[in-house]
Design a protein around this motif. Structure first.
Motif, PDB file in Angstrom:
ATOM      1  N   LEU A   2      -3.666   0.664  -0.732  1.00  0.00           N
ATOM      2  CA  LEU A   2      -2.289   1.043  -0.473  1.00  0.00           C
ATOM      3  C   LEU A   2      -2.199   1.601   0.941  1.00  0.00           C
ATOM      4  O   LEU A   2      -2.855   2.584   1.252  1.00  0.00           O
ATOM      5  CB  LEU A   2      -1.824   2.115  -1.466  1.00  0.00           C
ATOM      6  N   GLY A   4       0.514   3.038   3.352  1.00  0.00           N
ATOM      7  CA  GLY A   4       1.877   3.452   3.649  1.00  0.00           C
ATOM      8  C   GLY A   4       1.890   4.684   4.528  1.00  0.00           C
ATOM      9  O   GLY A   4       2.938   5.177   4.909  1.00  0.00           O
ATOM     10  N   LEU A  20       2.384   5.985 -12.123  1.00  0.00           N
ATOM     11  CA  LEU A  20       2.731   6.269 -10.729  1.00  0.00           C
ATOM     12  C   LEU A  20       1.622   7.066 -10.059  1.00  0.00           C
ATOM     13  O   LEU A  20       0.983   7.907 -10.680  1.00  0.00           O
ATOM     14  CB  LEU A  20       4.026   7.088 -10.648  1.00  0.00           C
ATOM     15  N   SER A  23       1.118  10.267  -3.230  1.00  0.00           N
ATOM     16  CA  SER A  23       0.127  10.505  -2.180  1.00  0.00           C
ATOM     17  C   SER A  23       0.745  11.345  -1.067  1.00  0.00           C
ATOM     18  O   SER A  23       1.919  11.183  -0.731  1.00  0.00           O
ATOM     19  CB  SER A  23      -0.382   9.176  -1.614  1.00  0.00           C
ATOM     20  N   ASN A  31       4.413   9.784  -0.405  1.00  0.00           N
ATOM     21  CA  ASN A  31       4.806   8.478  -0.944  1.00  0.00           C
ATOM     22  C   ASN A  31       4.609   8.441  -2.449  1.00  0.00           C
ATOM     23  O   ASN A  31       3.820   9.203  -2.996  1.00  0.00           O
ATOM     24  CB  ASN A  31       3.936   7.362  -0.343  1.00  0.00           C
ATOM     25  N   TRP A  33       3.874   5.385  -5.531  1.00  0.00           N
ATOM     26  CA  TRP A  33       3.507   3.980  -5.725  1.00  0.00           C
ATOM     27  C   TRP A  33       3.403   3.658  -7.215  1.00  0.00           C
ATOM     28  O   TRP A  33       3.122   4.535  -8.024  1.00  0.00           O
ATOM     29  CB  TRP A  33       2.126   3.691  -5.129  1.00  0.00           C
ATOM     30  N   TYR A  34       3.561   2.368  -7.536  1.00  0.00           N
ATOM     31  CA  TYR A  34       3.201   1.900  -8.875  1.00  0.00           C
ATOM     32  C   TYR A  34       1.687   1.735  -8.894  1.00  0.00           C
ATOM     33  O   TYR A  34       1.127   1.039  -8.049  1.00  0.00           O
ATOM     34  CB  TYR A  34       3.859   0.548  -9.184  1.00  0.00           C
ATOM     35  N   SER A  35       1.023   2.337  -9.880  1.00  0.00           N
ATOM     36  CA  SER A  35      -0.440   2.260  -9.890  1.00  0.00           C
ATOM     37  C   SER A  35      -0.942   0.897 -10.356  1.00  0.00           C
ATOM     38  O   SER A  35      -2.062   0.516 -10.084  1.00  0.00           O
ATOM     39  CB  SER A  35      -1.027   3.364 -10.787  1.00  0.00           C
ATOM     40  N   GLY A  38       0.237  -1.523  -7.023  1.00  0.00           N
ATOM     41  CA  GLY A  38       0.172  -0.960  -5.670  1.00  0.00           C
ATOM     42  C   GLY A  38       1.452  -1.094  -4.878  1.00  0.00           C
ATOM     43  O   GLY A  38       1.459  -0.884  -3.666  1.00  0.00           O
ATOM     44  N   GLU A  39       2.549  -1.418  -5.542  1.00  0.00           N
ATOM     45  CA  GLU A  39       3.825  -1.534  -4.830  1.00  0.00           C
ATOM     46  C   GLU A  39       4.380  -0.141  -4.544  1.00  0.00           C
ATOM     47  O   GLU A  39       4.321   0.739  -5.390  1.00  0.00           O
ATOM     48  CB  GLU A  39       4.814  -2.308  -5.715  1.00  0.00           C
ATOM     49  N   ARG A  40       4.918   0.026  -3.337  1.00  0.00           N
ATOM     50  CA  ARG A  40       5.440   1.348  -2.991  1.00  0.00           C
ATOM     51  C   ARG A  40       6.874   1.494  -3.485  1.00  0.00           C
ATOM     52  O   ARG A  40       7.722   0.671  -3.218  1.00  0.00           O
ATOM     53  CB  ARG A  40       5.388   1.572  -1.481  1.00  0.00           C
ATOM     54  N   THR A  43       9.599   7.000  -0.498  1.00  0.00           N
ATOM     55  CA  THR A  43       9.045   8.183   0.164  1.00  0.00           C
ATOM     56  C   THR A  43       9.988   9.361  -0.048  1.00  0.00           C
ATOM     57  O   THR A  43      11.167   9.180  -0.354  1.00  0.00           O
ATOM     58  CB  THR A  43       8.904   7.951   1.681  1.00  0.00           C
TER      59      THR A  43
END
Length: 322
Positions: A2, A4, A20, A23, A31, A33-35, A38-40, A43
């Motif tokens: 990931l 970002g 989720l 980070s 940020n 993310w979907y775990s 890995g889509e963000r 923020t």
């Protein structure tokens, strides 16, 4: 992987379901993310300094972040909007929701003539601007600053790890110190509890990670490495712990990644023996977290990447012989 963040990752955190990952890094934007893929998702925008600590409550409705811009902020997870801001005298170094998420604890740095302090605030009623006077309890820390924090069992106590390696337990109601233990020789970088909160693991600059009992602070196990440990986490399903670290950031350029200084290292919880290593990052690992179902884990590094590693079947088939 990931990507970002523009700067080093300081902390990663799963929510309770594990769908989720949150980070934080030395850039200004935490940020989420979907775990799974890995889509963000988005923020949280508003901070003006490095984010040192983050936490999310049990039903993923509120998110808190503490920053070097001398503020603690509370966010609505669904919209990403800031719902509360609390200005402090110095950087907010640690923060954590209690299990019920009715309260949260945070601590500030010893800087600019202000001493390190620990605050407990009520998070059920949040106003857009809060002040330190709204805190339920305010505990001044006379010694070295707090560098890691976790809640004890049943939200009745708070366990703090300090810059000089000391571990303390505090009573939430009175603010008094209940117990103290010299856990490490050097700064404690990270503390994480196991699934049921009976034990916690500490990661320290003195090249070790240690396991302690949450109530008595009795030292149970030690996991030794040959470099500073920045983060350590306990598997929710197996007797495994994972350690991550590396040298200080200023020494990093002198080391090739092949030397294996930046691996995530797996140890057996009981036997203290290392049984696996995982390569990946181009610099020290700053934060580790197990997925709540124990089937994957994530690491955040000085290189600004968060890596999600899903275990293959051989990990679940592996049995430690004894």
């Amino acid at each position: 992987m990931l990507h970002g963040h523009e700067r080093a990752i300081t902390m990663i955190k799963y929510n309770r379901e594990g769908d989720l990952i949150f980070s934080a890094s030395k850039d200004k934007k935490p940020n989420v993310w979907y775990s799974l893929n890995g889509e963000r998702l988005g923020t949280f925008n508003g901070h003006n300094g490095s984010i040192w600590c983050i936490d999310v409550n049990w039903d993923t409705s509120r998110f808190i972040s503490g920053s070097g811009d001398n503020s603690l902020r509370i966010w609505d997870c669904q919209t990403g909007k800031e719902i509360g801001q609390l200005d402090t005298n110095s950087s907010v170094r640690t923060c954590a929701f209690s299990f019920s998420a009715n309260t949260a604890v945070f601590s500030t740095d010893k800087a600019l003539g202000h001493q390190c302090e620990m605050f407990i605030i009520d998070t059920r009623t949040v106003e857009p601007t809060l002040s330190l006077d709204d805190a339920i309890i305010r505990i001044p820390i006379n010694g070295p600053r707090i560098s890691a924090i976790v809640w004890g069992a049943l939200d009745e106590s708070i366990i703090t790890g300090h810059e000089d390696g000391e571990i303390n337990i505090w009573d939430v109601r009175t603010g008094k110190k209940l117990n103290s233990q010299k856990g490490h020789k050097s700064q404690i970088n990270d503390m994480q509890v196991n699934k049921d909160g009976t034990m916690f693991i500490t990661a320290s600059k003195d090249h070790t990670a240690k396991l302690f009992d949450s109530e008595s602070l009795m030292h149970l196990k030690t996991y030794k490495t040959e470099r500073p440990v920045n983060s350590a986490t306990i598997s929710p399903i197996y007797d495994h712990v994972v350690l991550g670290g590396g040298q200080d950031a200023m020494d990093v350029t002198t080391t090739s990644t092949r030397q294996g200084k930046f691996d995530a290292r797996f140890y057996h919880l009981v036997f203290e023996e290392e049984f696996a290593r995982l390569k990946g990052h181009f610099g020290p690992i700053n934060s580790l977290a197990f997925h709540p179902n124990g089937r994957s884990f994530s690491s955040g590094g000085e290189d600004g990447y968060v890596r999600i590693n899903t275990f293959d079947q051989s990990y679940f088939d592996f049995h430690f012989e004894y």
